[in-house]
Scaffold this motif. Structure first.
Motif, short mmCIF file in Angstrom:
data_model
loop_
_atom_site.label_atom_id
_atom_site.label_comp_id
_atom_site.label_asym_id
_atom_site.label_seq_id
_atom_site.Cartn_x
_atom_site.Cartn_y
_atom_site.Cartn_z
N SER A 199 0.84 -1.20 0.00
CA SER A 199 0.00 0.00 0.00
C SER A 199 0.88 1.25 0.00
O SER A 199 1.60 1.50 0.97
CB SER A 199 -0.92 0.01 1.23
N GLU A 200 0.81 2.00 -1.07
CA GLU A 200 1.54 3.27 -1.12
C GLU A 200 0.97 4.25 -0.12
O GLU A 200 1.70 5.01 0.52
CB GLU A 200 1.46 3.85 -2.54
N ALA A 201 -0.35 4.25 0.06
CA ALA A 201 -0.99 5.19 0.98
C ALA A 201 -0.53 4.97 2.41
O ALA A 201 -0.42 5.92 3.19
CB ALA A 201 -2.51 5.05 0.89
N ARG A 202 -0.28 3.71 2.78
CA ARG A 202 0.15 3.40 4.14
C ARG A 202 1.66 3.22 4.25
O ARG A 202 2.18 3.11 5.36
CB ARG A 202 -0.57 2.15 4.65
N GLY A 203 2.35 3.16 3.14
CA GLY A 203 3.79 3.04 3.18
C GLY A 203 4.29 1.71 3.69
O GLY A 203 5.38 1.62 4.27
N ARG A 204 3.51 0.65 3.44
CA ARG A 204 3.88 -0.69 3.92
C ARG A 204 3.02 -1.74 3.22
O ARG A 204 2.05 -1.41 2.54
CB ARG A 204 3.67 -0.78 5.43
N THR A 205 3.37 -2.99 3.43
CA THR A 205 2.53 -4.09 2.96
C THR A 205 1.44 -4.34 3.99
O THR A 205 1.71 -4.33 5.20
CB THR A 205 3.38 -5.36 2.75
N VAL A 206 0.22 -4.54 3.51
CA VAL A 206 -0.91 -4.72 4.43
C VAL A 206 -1.62 -6.05 4.15
O VAL A 206 -1.60 -6.56 3.03
CB VAL A 206 -1.93 -3.56 4.31
N ASP A 207 -2.24 -6.59 5.19
CA ASP A 207 -3.10 -7.76 5.02
C ASP A 207 -4.43 -7.31 4.43
O ASP A 207 -5.00 -6.30 4.86
CB ASP A 207 -3.36 -8.43 6.36
N VAL A 208 -4.92 -8.08 3.47
CA VAL A 208 -6.21 -7.80 2.84
C VAL A 208 -7.03 -9.09 2.82
O VAL A 208 -6.63 -10.07 2.21
CB VAL A 208 -6.04 -7.26 1.40
N TYR A 209 -8.16 -9.06 3.48
CA TYR A 209 -9.07 -10.21 3.54
C TYR A 209 -10.11 -10.10 2.44
O TYR A 209 -10.66 -9.01 2.21
CB TYR A 209 -9.75 -10.26 4.89
N GLY A 257 2.45 10.40 7.32
CA GLY A 257 2.46 9.85 5.97
C GLY A 257 1.67 8.56 5.83
O GLY A 257 1.72 7.92 4.78
N ASP A 258 0.93 8.19 6.87
CA ASP A 258 0.15 6.95 6.87
C ASP A 258 -1.32 7.30 6.70
O ASP A 258 -1.92 7.95 7.57
CB ASP A 258 0.38 6.21 8.19
N ASP A 259 -1.93 6.90 5.58
CA ASP A 259 -3.29 7.34 5.26
C ASP A 259 -4.19 6.15 4.93
O ASP A 259 -4.39 5.80 3.75
CB ASP A 259 -3.25 8.31 4.08
N PRO A 260 -4.76 5.49 5.95
CA PRO A 260 -5.63 4.35 5.68
C PRO A 260 -6.91 4.73 4.94
O PRO A 260 -7.46 3.91 4.20
CB PRO A 260 -5.93 3.79 7.07
N GLN A 261 -7.39 5.96 5.12
CA GLN A 261 -8.59 6.36 4.38
C GLN A 261 -8.30 6.42 2.88
O GLN A 261 -9.12 5.97 2.06
CB GLN A 261 -9.11 7.72 4.86
N ARG A 262 -7.16 6.95 2.51
CA ARG A 262 -6.78 6.97 1.09
C ARG A 262 -6.62 5.54 0.56
O ARG A 262 -7.00 5.26 -0.59
CB ARG A 262 -5.47 7.73 0.91
N MET A 263 -6.10 4.64 1.37
CA MET A 263 -6.00 3.25 0.95
C MET A 263 -7.37 2.69 0.59
O MET A 263 -7.55 2.03 -0.45
CB MET A 263 -5.38 2.40 2.07
N VAL A 264 -8.37 2.98 1.44
CA VAL A 264 -9.72 2.49 1.17
C VAL A 264 -10.32 3.18 -0.05
O VAL A 264 -10.97 2.53 -0.88
CB VAL A 264 -10.62 2.70 2.41
N ARG A 265 -10.09 4.45 -0.16
CA ARG A 265 -10.71 5.24 -1.25
C ARG A 265 -10.09 4.94 -2.61
O ARG A 265 -10.80 4.88 -3.62
CB ARG A 265 -10.54 6.73 -0.93
N GLU A 266 -8.77 4.73 -2.67
CA GLU A 266 -8.10 4.61 -3.96
C GLU A 266 -7.56 3.21 -4.24
O GLU A 266 -7.75 2.68 -5.34
CB GLU A 266 -6.95 5.62 -4.04
N GLU A 267 -6.90 2.62 -3.26
CA GLU A 267 -6.18 1.38 -3.54
C GLU A 267 -7.07 0.15 -3.49
O GLU A 267 -6.95 -0.74 -4.35
CB GLU A 267 -5.01 1.24 -2.56
N ILE A 268 -7.94 0.06 -2.50
CA ILE A 268 -8.78 -1.14 -2.41
C ILE A 268 -9.65 -1.31 -3.66
O ILE A 268 -9.75 -2.42 -4.19
CB ILE A 268 -9.61 -1.15 -1.12
N PRO A 269 -10.30 -0.25 -4.18
CA PRO A 269 -11.06 -0.45 -5.43
C PRO A 269 -10.19 -0.96 -6.57
O PRO A 269 -10.63 -1.80 -7.37
CB PRO A 269 -11.62 0.94 -5.71
#
Length: 257
Positions: A48-58, A124-136
């Motif tokens: 995840s670029e928005a979070r600056g790390r690798t994240v678990d995704v279920y 620099g950690d933006d979980p909302q942006r991850m949901v808004r842009e990356e998850i879709p």
């Protein structure tokens, strides 16, 4: 069971809970989980670029729907304690199949790790942006219909789901919030008017410390809540698991077309 797939150059590994682990956790939580099969569940590890790390995704697809190609998506925003690695043991895949077998239009579940940041940017950690842009974008690569989205969250995640819908009106078709961690003077409650046109479901236990704050939020909604209830229960999955069937019916209806 382990499954490996490739998404945009990043390896993703999925591990399903063992039967023994599932039963142990179910007993610990006092969960009311249906007996339906779980369908296909995966735990992906994605950068995840928005979070600056690798994240678990279920991800979860109802039994009988293969890989979920073309199905709409209910985004999961977790609370402070549970993470995507816990979702299988919470029975989310079983609840999903059960909803479809009871007549709900099929959809898939997708939830990523947002840490304990209340689903809003921190440095620099933006979980909302991850949901808004990356998850879709991830959903599209998986073959899901990312143009039909709803959001569901509990506690901190309920707050985050409402905040997301307020920040981006029209991004999700509905919000289901279990005991959202709101306060009368916070951003979500003050900006509740931005939820006009977005169906909102609210559930909260009467013995939950957030009960009166959730009722205050309900009074600020620009339209009557579209689903939800208040019943005896505390701030835990013992109570929330009893609310999932109603919430999934609500979400499925919003994602129907």
């Amino acid at each position: 069971m382990r499954r490996r797939i490739l998404l945009g150059g990043g390896a993703a590994v999925a591990t399903l809970a063992t039967i023994a682990g599932y039963r142990r956790r179910m007993a610990e939580e006092g969960l009311a989980i249906p007996a339906a099969p779980a369908g296909e569940q995966r735990l992906l590890h994605l950068p995840s670029e928005a979070r600056g790390r690798t994240v678990d995704v279920y991800t979860a697809v109802p039994a009988g729907y293969g890989g979920g190609h073309g199905l709409p998506v209910c985004l999961i925003l977790h609370g402070g304690s549970k993470r995507p690695a816990d979702f299988a043991a919470l029975g989310l895949g079983r609840f999903l199949t059960d909803a479809v077998r009871r007549g709900a239009p099929p959809f898939v579940l997708v939830g990523a790790d947002g840490d304990r940041l209340s689903w809003r940017p921190t440095g620099g950690d933006d979980p909302q942006r991850m949901v808004r842009e990356e998850i879709p974008a991830w959903c599209r690569k998986l073959g899901y219909d990312a143009d039909r989205l709803a959001a569901w969250g509990w506690s901190m995640g309920g707050y985050g789901a409402l905040l997301l819908a307020e920040a981006y009106p029209g991004f999700v078709r509905a919000v289901a919030a279990f005991s959202p961690a709101v306060q009368p003077d916070d951003d979500v409650t003050r900006s509740a008017g931005l939820l006009r046109g977005t169906p909102v479901g609210l559930w909260c236990g009467k013995q939950d410390g957030l009960y009166f704050d959730v009722r205050t939020l309900e009074k600020q909604l620009p339209e009557p809540k579209a689903a939800g209830s208040y019943a005896d229960g505390r701030h835990n999955f013992g109570y929330w698991s009893r609310c999932v069937p109603n919430a999934f019916d609500f979400v499925a209806g919003a994602l129907r077309h």
